[in-house]
Design an enzyme around this catalytic site. Structure first.
Site, short mmCIF file in Angstrom:
data_model
loop_
_atom_site.label_atom_id
_atom_site.label_comp_id
_atom_site.label_asym_id
_atom_site.label_seq_id
_atom_site.Cartn_x
_atom_site.Cartn_y
_atom_site.Cartn_z
N LYS A 158 0.85 -1.21 0.00
CA LYS A 158 0.00 0.00 0.00
C LYS A 158 0.88 1.25 0.00
O LYS A 158 2.09 1.16 0.25
CB LYS A 158 -0.90 -0.02 1.24
CG LYS A 158 -0.10 0.02 2.55
CD LYS A 158 -0.97 -0.25 3.77
CE LYS A 158 -0.10 -0.28 5.02
NZ LYS A 158 -0.86 -0.65 6.22
N TYR A 205 13.85 30.97 6.09
CA TYR A 205 12.64 31.66 6.54
C TYR A 205 12.61 31.80 8.05
O TYR A 205 12.90 30.84 8.77
CB TYR A 205 11.40 30.87 6.10
CG TYR A 205 11.15 30.92 4.60
CD1 TYR A 205 10.86 32.12 3.97
CD2 TYR A 205 11.18 29.75 3.85
CE1 TYR A 205 10.62 32.15 2.60
CE2 TYR A 205 10.94 29.78 2.49
CZ TYR A 205 10.66 30.98 1.86
OH TYR A 205 10.41 31.01 0.52
N MET A 239 10.37 24.81 0.74
CA MET A 239 9.62 23.91 -0.15
C MET A 239 10.57 23.10 -1.05
O MET A 239 10.35 21.91 -1.29
CB MET A 239 8.65 24.71 -1.02
CG MET A 239 7.71 23.83 -1.81
SD MET A 239 6.58 24.75 -2.87
CE MET A 239 5.56 25.60 -1.68
C1 LIG Z 1 0.05 -1.66 6.82
C2 LIG Z 1 -0.52 -2.93 7.32
C3 LIG Z 1 0.29 -4.07 7.47
C4 LIG Z 1 1.81 -4.04 7.32
O1 LIG Z 1 2.36 -3.62 8.54
P1 LIG Z 1 3.95 -3.46 8.74
O2 LIG Z 1 4.08 -2.99 10.14
O3 LIG Z 1 4.39 -2.42 7.77
O4 LIG Z 1 4.55 -4.78 8.50
C5 LIG Z 1 -0.31 -5.26 7.81
N1 LIG Z 1 -1.65 -5.32 8.01
C6 LIG Z 1 -2.47 -4.25 7.91
C7 LIG Z 1 -3.92 -4.39 8.17
C8 LIG Z 1 -1.92 -3.01 7.58
O5 LIG Z 1 -2.72 -1.94 7.50
#
Ligand SMILES: *Cc1c(COP(=O)(O)O)cnc(C)c1O
Length: 362
Positions: A33, A254, A302
Protein backbone atom coordinates in the site's frame (compact mmCIF):
# COMPACT_ATOMS: atom_id res chain seq x y z
CA UNK A 1 18.82 14.39 -11.92
CA UNK A 2 18.11 15.08 -8.27
CA UNK A 3 16.47 14.44 -5.92
CA UNK A 4 16.47 10.71 -6.47
CA UNK A 5 15.49 7.71 -4.37
CA UNK A 6 17.66 4.75 -5.36
CA UNK A 7 15.67 1.56 -4.83
CA UNK A 8 17.58 -1.71 -4.51
CA UNK A 9 15.27 -4.43 -5.84
CA UNK A 10 17.73 -7.15 -4.83
CA UNK A 11 17.39 -5.95 -1.25
CA UNK A 12 13.58 -6.24 -1.47
CA UNK A 13 14.00 -9.85 -2.68
CA UNK A 14 16.45 -10.52 0.15
CA UNK A 15 14.02 -9.16 2.75
CA UNK A 16 11.21 -11.23 1.28
CA UNK A 17 13.33 -14.38 1.60
CA UNK A 18 14.02 -13.37 5.19
CA UNK A 19 10.24 -13.46 5.82
CA UNK A 20 10.10 -16.92 4.22
CA UNK A 21 12.96 -18.14 6.39
CA UNK A 22 11.36 -16.81 9.57
CA UNK A 23 8.02 -18.47 8.80
CA UNK A 24 8.53 -21.28 6.28
CA UNK A 25 5.07 -22.74 6.88
CA UNK A 26 3.10 -19.56 6.34
CA UNK A 27 1.95 -17.90 3.17
CA UNK A 28 2.85 -14.30 2.47
CA UNK A 29 0.63 -11.38 1.57
CA UNK A 30 3.19 -8.65 0.83
CA UNK A 31 1.84 -5.25 1.84
CA UNK A 32 2.51 -2.72 -0.92
CA UNK A 33 0.00 0.00 0.00
CA UNK A 34 0.91 3.69 -0.17
CA UNK A 35 3.01 3.14 -3.28
CA UNK A 36 4.89 0.33 -1.50
CA UNK A 37 5.73 2.70 1.36
CA UNK A 38 7.04 5.21 -1.15
CA UNK A 39 9.22 2.68 -3.01
CA UNK A 40 6.99 2.25 -6.08
CA UNK A 41 4.12 -0.26 -5.96
CA UNK A 42 4.44 -1.79 -9.42
CA UNK A 43 8.22 -2.22 -9.22
CA UNK A 44 7.94 -3.63 -5.70
CA UNK A 45 5.25 -6.08 -6.82
CA UNK A 46 7.50 -7.29 -9.63
CA UNK A 47 10.45 -7.72 -7.28
CA UNK A 48 8.11 -9.61 -4.94
CA UNK A 49 6.80 -11.92 -7.66
CA UNK A 50 7.29 -14.90 -5.32
CA UNK A 51 4.69 -13.52 -2.94
CA UNK A 52 1.52 -15.59 -2.58
CA UNK A 53 -0.63 -12.45 -2.60
CA UNK A 54 -0.44 -8.68 -2.27
CA UNK A 55 -2.28 -6.32 0.03
CA UNK A 56 -3.14 -2.67 -0.49
CA UNK A 57 -5.48 -0.34 1.39
CA UNK A 58 -7.64 1.05 -1.38
CA UNK A 59 -9.29 0.18 -4.67
CA UNK A 60 -7.26 2.71 -6.71
CA UNK A 61 -4.02 1.09 -5.52
CA UNK A 62 -5.23 -2.36 -6.57
CA UNK A 63 -6.44 -1.18 -9.97
CA UNK A 64 -3.04 0.37 -10.65
CA UNK A 65 -1.42 -3.02 -10.00
CA UNK A 66 -3.89 -4.91 -12.18
CA UNK A 67 -3.36 -2.41 -15.00
CA UNK A 68 0.37 -3.04 -14.72
CA UNK A 69 -0.27 -6.74 -15.26
CA UNK A 70 0.12 -7.98 -11.66
CA UNK A 71 -1.85 -11.22 -11.56
CA UNK A 72 -1.49 -12.53 -7.99
CA UNK A 73 -4.44 -12.21 -5.59
CA UNK A 74 -4.71 -8.62 -4.33
CA UNK A 75 -6.41 -8.02 -1.00
CA UNK A 76 -8.09 -4.67 -0.24
CA UNK A 77 -7.35 -4.22 3.46
CA UNK A 78 -10.10 -1.63 3.91
CA UNK A 79 -12.57 -3.44 1.67
CA UNK A 80 -14.99 -1.43 -0.47
CA UNK A 81 -17.22 1.48 0.49
CA UNK A 82 -19.87 1.63 -2.25
CA UNK A 83 -21.66 -0.50 -4.85
CA UNK A 84 -19.47 1.03 -7.56
CA UNK A 85 -16.32 -0.01 -5.73
CA UNK A 86 -17.75 -3.47 -5.14
CA UNK A 87 -18.45 -3.89 -8.83
CA UNK A 88 -14.97 -2.65 -9.76
CA UNK A 89 -13.44 -5.07 -7.26
CA UNK A 90 -15.26 -7.92 -8.94
CA UNK A 91 -14.23 -6.77 -12.42
CA UNK A 92 -10.58 -6.60 -11.38
CA UNK A 93 -10.72 -9.91 -9.51
CA UNK A 94 -9.79 -8.40 -6.14
CA UNK A 95 -10.07 -9.99 -2.73
CA UNK A 96 -11.98 -8.07 -0.09
CA UNK A 97 -11.74 -7.56 3.61
CA UNK A 98 -15.15 -7.16 5.25
CA UNK A 99 -14.99 -5.23 8.51
CA UNK A 100 -18.43 -3.66 8.94
CA UNK A 101 -22.06 -4.67 8.37
CA UNK A 102 -22.35 -1.82 5.84
CA UNK A 103 -20.03 -3.79 3.58
CA UNK A 104 -22.14 -6.93 4.01
CA UNK A 105 -25.24 -4.94 3.06
CA UNK A 106 -23.61 -4.04 -0.27
CA UNK A 107 -23.55 -7.74 -1.17
CA UNK A 108 -27.26 -8.28 -0.51
CA UNK A 109 -28.85 -6.59 -3.46
CA UNK A 110 -26.35 -7.35 -6.19
CA UNK A 111 -25.27 -9.99 -8.69
CA UNK A 112 -21.59 -9.36 -9.33
CA UNK A 113 -20.14 -9.98 -12.81
CA UNK A 114 -17.78 -12.51 -11.26
CA UNK A 115 -17.66 -14.02 -7.81
CA UNK A 116 -15.17 -12.74 -5.23
CA UNK A 117 -12.69 -15.27 -3.92
CA UNK A 118 -10.03 -15.29 -1.20
CA UNK A 119 -11.97 -12.89 1.02
CA UNK A 120 -11.32 -12.01 4.64
CA UNK A 121 -13.47 -11.24 7.65
CA UNK A 122 -11.86 -8.67 9.95
CA UNK A 123 -12.21 -9.36 13.65
CA UNK A 124 -11.86 -6.73 16.35
CA UNK A 125 -9.37 -8.17 18.84
CA UNK A 126 -8.00 -5.12 20.63
CA UNK A 127 -6.96 -2.34 18.27
CA UNK A 128 -10.45 -0.80 17.95
CA UNK A 129 -9.92 0.37 14.43
CA UNK A 130 -11.58 -1.99 11.94
CA UNK A 131 -13.43 -5.23 12.49
CA UNK A 132 -16.48 -7.00 13.82
CA UNK A 133 -16.83 -7.49 17.54
CA UNK A 134 -16.50 -11.06 18.74
CA UNK A 135 -20.27 -11.32 19.33
CA UNK A 136 -20.99 -10.26 15.72
CA UNK A 137 -18.54 -12.64 14.11
CA UNK A 138 -20.75 -15.74 13.82
CA UNK A 139 -23.45 -13.88 11.92
CA UNK A 140 -21.01 -12.06 9.67
CA UNK A 141 -19.23 -15.30 8.83
CA UNK A 142 -22.44 -17.19 8.00
CA UNK A 143 -23.60 -14.31 5.85
CA UNK A 144 -20.39 -14.37 3.80
CA UNK A 145 -20.34 -18.16 3.56
CA UNK A 146 -23.89 -18.17 2.22
CA UNK A 147 -23.73 -15.16 -0.10
CA UNK A 148 -23.74 -16.16 -3.76
CA UNK A 149 -21.28 -13.40 -4.74
CA UNK A 150 -18.53 -15.00 -2.66
CA UNK A 151 -16.76 -18.23 -3.37
CA UNK A 152 -14.09 -20.25 -1.61
CA UNK A 153 -12.88 -20.19 1.94
CA UNK A 154 -13.11 -17.07 4.11
CA UNK A 155 -10.07 -16.19 6.22
CA UNK A 156 -10.09 -14.43 9.57
CA UNK A 157 -7.95 -11.32 9.82
CA UNK A 158 -7.00 -9.00 12.64
CA UNK A 159 -4.24 -6.48 13.28
CA UNK A 160 -1.87 -6.01 16.22
CA UNK A 161 -1.85 -2.66 18.00
CA UNK A 162 1.38 -3.26 19.94
CA UNK A 163 3.45 -5.76 18.03
CA UNK A 164 6.57 -3.56 18.23
CA UNK A 165 6.59 -4.17 22.00
CA UNK A 166 8.20 -7.55 22.67
CA UNK A 167 6.24 -9.90 24.90
CA UNK A 168 3.43 -7.42 25.57
CA UNK A 169 0.47 -9.30 27.04
CA UNK A 170 -1.92 -7.29 24.87
CA UNK A 171 -0.43 -9.12 21.88
CA UNK A 172 -1.10 -12.46 23.53
CA UNK A 173 -4.68 -11.41 24.21
CA UNK A 174 -5.24 -10.44 20.57
CA UNK A 175 -3.73 -13.70 19.36
CA UNK A 176 -5.91 -15.72 21.73
CA UNK A 177 -9.11 -14.00 20.59
CA UNK A 178 -8.55 -14.62 16.90
CA UNK A 179 -7.25 -18.14 17.45
CA UNK A 180 -10.22 -19.28 19.47
CA UNK A 181 -12.70 -17.99 16.90
CA UNK A 182 -10.82 -19.37 13.91
CA UNK A 183 -10.22 -22.77 15.44
CA UNK A 184 -13.89 -23.18 16.23
CA UNK A 185 -14.63 -22.65 12.52
CA UNK A 186 -11.47 -24.25 11.14
CA UNK A 187 -10.49 -21.15 9.16
CA UNK A 188 -7.10 -19.67 8.23
CA UNK A 189 -5.76 -16.71 10.22
CA UNK A 190 -3.85 -13.63 9.12
CA UNK A 191 -2.54 -11.49 11.94
CA UNK A 192 1.22 -10.90 11.87
CA UNK A 193 2.72 -7.70 10.47
CA UNK A 194 6.49 -7.11 10.30
CA UNK A 195 7.11 -6.67 14.01
CA UNK A 196 5.15 -9.82 14.84
CA UNK A 197 6.86 -11.80 12.08
CA UNK A 198 10.22 -10.80 13.55
CA UNK A 199 9.46 -11.19 17.26
CA UNK A 200 6.35 -13.32 17.82
CA UNK A 201 6.53 -16.68 16.00
CA UNK A 202 3.36 -17.99 17.69
CA UNK A 203 1.40 -15.35 15.80
CA UNK A 204 2.56 -16.42 12.33
CA UNK A 205 -0.36 -18.77 11.58
CA UNK A 206 -1.42 -19.27 7.94
CA UNK A 207 -0.96 -15.86 6.32
CA UNK A 208 1.64 -13.16 7.07
CA UNK A 209 1.27 -9.50 6.18
CA UNK A 210 4.78 -7.99 6.08
CA UNK A 211 5.13 -4.39 5.00
CA UNK A 212 7.91 -2.36 6.57
CA UNK A 213 10.46 -5.16 6.83
CA UNK A 214 10.28 -5.80 3.07
CA UNK A 215 11.71 -2.32 2.64
CA UNK A 216 14.56 -3.09 5.01
CA UNK A 217 13.36 -0.87 7.85
CA UNK A 218 13.29 -2.00 11.46
CA UNK A 219 9.99 -1.70 13.32
CA UNK A 220 11.80 -1.70 16.68
CA UNK A 221 13.38 1.23 18.56
CA UNK A 222 16.19 -0.87 19.95
CA UNK A 223 17.19 -3.05 16.99
CA UNK A 224 18.41 -1.85 13.61
CA UNK A 225 17.62 -3.54 10.34
CA UNK A 226 21.06 -5.16 10.01
CA UNK A 227 20.58 -6.86 13.40
CA UNK A 228 17.31 -8.24 12.05
CA UNK A 229 18.97 -9.60 8.91
CA UNK A 230 17.31 -7.02 6.67
CA UNK A 231 18.86 -4.97 3.88
CA UNK A 232 18.04 -1.32 3.43
CA UNK A 233 16.21 -0.69 0.16
CA UNK A 234 15.97 3.08 -0.31
CA UNK A 235 18.81 5.58 -0.49
CA UNK A 236 17.49 9.12 -0.83
CA UNK A 237 19.95 11.52 -2.44
CA UNK A 238 20.13 15.05 -3.70
CA UNK A 239 22.87 17.51 -4.55
CA UNK A 240 24.37 20.77 -3.38
CA UNK A 241 23.28 23.64 -5.62
CA UNK A 242 25.01 26.55 -3.83
CA UNK A 243 27.61 27.14 -1.12
CA UNK A 244 27.65 30.29 1.08
CA UNK A 245 30.21 31.76 3.45
CA UNK A 246 28.42 33.43 6.37
CA UNK A 247 29.58 35.91 9.00
CA UNK A 248 28.71 35.60 12.65
CA UNK A 249 25.12 36.77 13.16
CA UNK A 250 23.89 36.02 9.61
CA UNK A 251 20.53 34.30 9.66
CA UNK A 252 19.58 31.29 7.55
CA UNK A 253 16.23 30.61 5.88
CA UNK A 254 12.64 31.66 6.54
CA UNK A 255 12.09 33.22 9.92
CA UNK A 256 15.80 33.38 10.61
CA UNK A 257 15.48 30.51 13.07
CA UNK A 258 19.19 29.72 12.82
CA UNK A 259 21.87 32.36 13.22
CA UNK A 260 25.53 31.72 12.44
CA UNK A 261 27.38 31.50 15.78
CA UNK A 262 30.66 32.24 14.02
CA UNK A 263 32.05 32.35 10.51
CA UNK A 264 30.45 29.30 8.88
CA UNK A 265 30.01 27.71 5.48
CA UNK A 266 26.65 26.33 4.50
CA UNK A 267 25.51 24.27 1.54
CA UNK A 268 22.08 24.63 -0.04
CA UNK A 269 20.73 21.18 -0.89
CA UNK A 270 18.06 20.56 -3.50
CA UNK A 271 15.27 18.93 -1.50
CA UNK A 272 12.44 20.33 0.59
CA UNK A 273 8.98 19.70 1.98
CA UNK A 274 7.63 20.00 -1.59
CA UNK A 275 9.35 16.65 -2.19
CA UNK A 276 8.05 15.18 1.06
CA UNK A 277 11.17 15.92 3.10
CA UNK A 278 9.50 16.76 6.41
CA UNK A 279 9.53 20.37 7.58
CA UNK A 280 9.79 18.91 11.10
CA UNK A 281 13.44 18.37 10.23
CA UNK A 282 14.05 22.15 10.39
CA UNK A 283 17.04 22.67 12.72
CA UNK A 284 16.72 18.97 13.73
CA UNK A 285 17.71 16.77 10.82
CA UNK A 286 21.08 15.91 9.44
CA UNK A 287 22.45 14.70 6.12
CA UNK A 288 25.48 12.77 4.99
CA UNK A 289 28.09 14.39 2.75
CA UNK A 290 31.17 12.38 1.76
CA UNK A 291 30.54 10.14 4.76
CA UNK A 292 30.23 13.01 7.26
CA UNK A 293 27.10 13.96 9.19
CA UNK A 294 26.13 17.61 8.61
CA UNK A 295 23.26 19.27 10.51
CA UNK A 296 20.27 20.87 8.82
CA UNK A 297 20.29 24.56 9.80
CA UNK A 298 17.24 26.82 9.60
CA UNK A 299 13.85 25.88 8.31
CA UNK A 300 13.22 23.33 5.57
CA UNK A 301 11.89 25.28 2.56
CA UNK A 302 9.62 23.91 -0.15
CA UNK A 303 12.52 23.09 -2.49
CA UNK A 304 15.70 23.42 -0.44
CA UNK A 305 17.44 22.91 2.87
CA UNK A 306 20.61 24.44 4.27
CA UNK A 307 23.26 22.32 5.97
CA UNK A 308 26.35 23.35 7.91
CA UNK A 309 29.52 22.21 6.11
CA UNK A 310 31.98 24.40 8.01
CA UNK A 311 34.09 21.44 9.09
CA UNK A 312 34.43 20.07 5.56
CA UNK A 313 37.01 21.41 3.14
CA UNK A 314 36.52 19.48 -0.05
CA UNK A 315 32.79 19.88 -0.57
CA UNK A 316 31.72 21.62 -3.79
CA UNK A 317 28.57 22.47 -5.68
CA UNK A 318 27.06 19.32 -7.32
CA UNK A 319 28.44 17.20 -4.51
CA UNK A 320 25.96 14.41 -3.74
CA UNK A 321 24.11 14.50 -0.41
CA UNK A 322 22.48 11.46 1.24
CA UNK A 323 19.29 12.29 3.13
CA UNK A 324 18.87 8.72 4.42
CA UNK A 325 19.55 5.13 3.50
CA UNK A 326 23.16 4.72 4.55
CA UNK A 327 24.40 2.72 7.54
CA UNK A 328 25.57 6.01 9.09
CA UNK A 329 22.23 7.69 8.54
CA UNK A 330 19.24 5.35 8.26
CA UNK A 331 15.63 6.45 7.78
CA UNK A 332 15.01 5.14 11.30
CA UNK A 333 17.66 7.52 12.71
CA UNK A 334 16.21 10.50 10.86
CA UNK A 335 12.72 9.58 12.07
CA UNK A 336 13.81 9.29 15.71
CA UNK A 337 15.20 12.84 15.64
CA UNK A 338 11.79 14.28 14.94
CA UNK A 339 9.71 11.85 16.98
CA UNK A 340 8.14 10.06 14.11
CA UNK A 341 8.57 6.66 12.48
CA UNK A 342 10.46 5.73 9.34
CA UNK A 343 7.13 4.51 7.88
CA UNK A 344 6.04 8.16 7.67
CA UNK A 345 9.28 9.48 6.15
CA UNK A 346 9.34 7.03 3.26
CA UNK A 347 5.59 7.24 2.57
CA UNK A 348 5.71 11.04 2.43
CA UNK A 349 8.12 11.17 -0.50
CA UNK A 350 6.06 12.28 -3.46
CA UNK A 351 6.22 12.02 -7.25
CA UNK A 352 8.65 14.92 -7.46
CA UNK A 353 11.38 12.58 -6.23
CA UNK A 354 12.57 10.39 -9.07
CA UNK A 355 12.78 6.68 -8.24
CA UNK A 356 15.70 4.85 -9.81
CA UNK A 357 15.65 1.06 -9.68
CA UNK A 358 18.75 -1.10 -9.37
CA UNK A 359 19.62 -4.73 -8.80
CA UNK A 360 22.17 -4.40 -6.04
CA UNK A 361 23.40 -1.19 -4.47
CA UNK A 362 23.75 1.74 -6.85
C1 LIG B 1 0.05 -1.66 6.82
C2 LIG B 1 -0.52 -2.93 7.32
C3 LIG B 1 0.29 -4.07 7.47
C4 LIG B 1 1.81 -4.04 7.32
O1 LIG B 1 2.36 -3.62 8.54
P1 LIG B 1 3.95 -3.46 8.74
O2 LIG B 1 4.08 -2.99 10.14
O3 LIG B 1 4.39 -2.42 7.77
O4 LIG B 1 4.55 -4.78 8.50
C5 LIG B 1 -0.31 -5.26 7.81
N1 LIG B 1 -1.65 -5.32 8.01
C6 LIG B 1 -2.47 -4.25 7.91
C7 LIG B 1 -3.92 -4.39 8.17
C8 LIG B 1 -1.92 -3.01 7.58
O5 LIG B 1 -2.72 -1.94 7.50
Amino acid sequence: MYPVAHIDLTAIEHNFLRVRALAPNSQIMAVIKANAYGHGAVEAAKALSGSDAFAVARLTEAVQLRQAGISQPIVLLEGVHSIDELQAASTHNLSLVFHTSLQLDLLKSIDLPSQLSFCWLMMETGMHRLGFAEREMDNALSFLQENHNITGQIGIMSHFANSDEYGDERNTAQLERITSFSQAHDLPISLANSAAILSYPDSHKQWLRPGLMLYGISPFDDKNSAELGLRSVMRLCSQIIAIKELEQGDQVGYGGTWVAPDKVRIAIVDIGYGDGYSRQLSNQGSVLINGNICPVVGRVSMDMIAVDITSMDTVTVHNEVVLWGDGLLTAEMVAQKVNTIAYELVCQLNGRVRREYHYGES
